[in-house]
Each structure stands twice: as structure tokens, then as C-alpha cells.
Scaffold this active site. Structure first.
Site, PDB file in Angstrom:
ATOM      1  CB  THR A 160     -40.067 -42.763 -37.965  1.00 41.81           C
ATOM      2  OG1 THR A 160     -38.651 -42.862 -37.839  1.00 41.81           O
ATOM      3  CG2 THR A 160     -40.421 -42.216 -39.341  1.00 41.81           C
ATOM      4  CG  ASP A 161     -43.224 -45.347 -34.050  1.00 44.27           C
ATOM      5  OD1 ASP A 161     -42.787 -45.997 -35.043  1.00 44.27           O
ATOM      6  OD2 ASP A 161     -44.413 -45.383 -33.709  1.00 44.27           O
ATOM      7  CB  ALA A 162     -39.314 -48.394 -31.992  1.00 39.66           C
ATOM      8  CB  VAL A 171     -45.350 -45.576 -38.560  1.00 43.98           C
ATOM      9  CG1 VAL A 171     -45.439 -46.882 -39.344  1.00 43.98           C
ATOM     10  CG2 VAL A 171     -45.643 -45.821 -37.103  1.00 43.98           C
TER      11      VAL A 171
END
Length: 147
Positions: free
Chosen positions: A21-23, A26
Site C-alpha cells: 500500500t501507499d501513503a 491503497v
């Protein structure tokens, strides 16, 4: 190299981990490409071909072209169903169409198209896909073209 003759839809199950996931919480867009790569590898394995064995036989599959469309986000802990459908077999290449869906609701998250080239492991020069492998794709319901 044994080949299966069962004609059935293929999918690979994957789980979204924190590292995917990203910041924003997601799945980071490039990780969908990783999920699809794994599904293509497992598709070959389902037909009786392992990447490590193929490399020993001076054969590698490399991505020659890719296209992806992102439709909805996957999130931490989602289970994903990733398809890997071969839609074209040529003398020295394969074309895959793939989808990534959330298992819980079937929502289409990402879809991609990949042109995969068959090359020699030592030189990376094009080589023909072995006939036994092309036969495996034919038996899974795919007509061969470009021969």
C-alpha cells in the site's frame, strides 16, 4: 515438460499486505503489475511449466509491452483474484489479458494487457516457443496463430 489439457478459467489468489500500500492506504499502482506477473507465472505452472526449469532450457519469457487501466482501489487485507488469460500465441510471443478483482465482491480493480516475448536465456535473442508449450495453450482452448 508435462502439459495439462484441462480447459478452465485460470485465476491466482493474492492478499494485499501493508508493504503493497501507499501513503493513502491503497495498493500502490505498480504493485498490480506484480500481482499480474505472479498470475502469469502460476498460469504457466498450471500447464506444467516452471520458470526455473525453462531457464535451464535456455528459455525466458520477458515483458515486451504492457498496458494497465486502474478502475478501483484495493486496500490492506483484501483478497484478490487475478486472472491470466492467454489470448494469442505466436511463434515467439504470447499475449495475455488480465484482470484483478476483489474476491469479497468481485469488483474489477485493474485490467491489463501484456505482450510477452520468448527469448534465449543466454543472449536475450528471440526464440521459438517450444511446440509442447504451444500445444498446452491450444489444449486449454486457445487457437494458435502466426505459425
Amino acid at each position: 515438460m508435462p502439459a495439462s489439457t484441462e480447459a478452465q478459467p485460470f485465476f491466482h489468489r493474492a492478499r494485499v499486505y501493508y508493504e503493497d500500500t501507499d501513503a493513502g492506504g491503497v495498493v500502490y499502482y505498480v504493485n498490480y503489475l506484480k500481482f499480474m506477473e505472479r498470475a502469469r507465472t502460476e498460469r504457466l505452472r498450471s500447464l506444467g511449466f516452471s520458470q526455473s526449469q525453462l531457464a535451464c532450457e535456455d528459455l525466458l519469457f520477458v515483458v515486451h509491452g504492457s498496458e494497465a487501466r486502474y478502475l478501483a482501489p484495493a486496500r490492506l487485507d483484501d483478497e484478490l483474484l487475478v486472472t491470466a488469460e492467454v489470448v494469442e500465441v505466436k511463434r515467439a510471443s504470447l499475449r495475455f489479458v488480465q484482470q484483478v478483482r476483489r474476491a469479497a465482491d468481485g469488483c474489477l480493480l485493474c485490467e491489463g494487457r501484456f505482450q510477452i516475448a520468448c527469448v534465449r536465456a543466454e543472449s536475450f535473442k528471440p526464440r521459438a516457443i517450444p511446440e509442447v508449450m504451444r500445444d498446452a495453450f491450444r489444449c486449454s482452448g486457445l487457437p494458435a496463430v502466426g505459425e
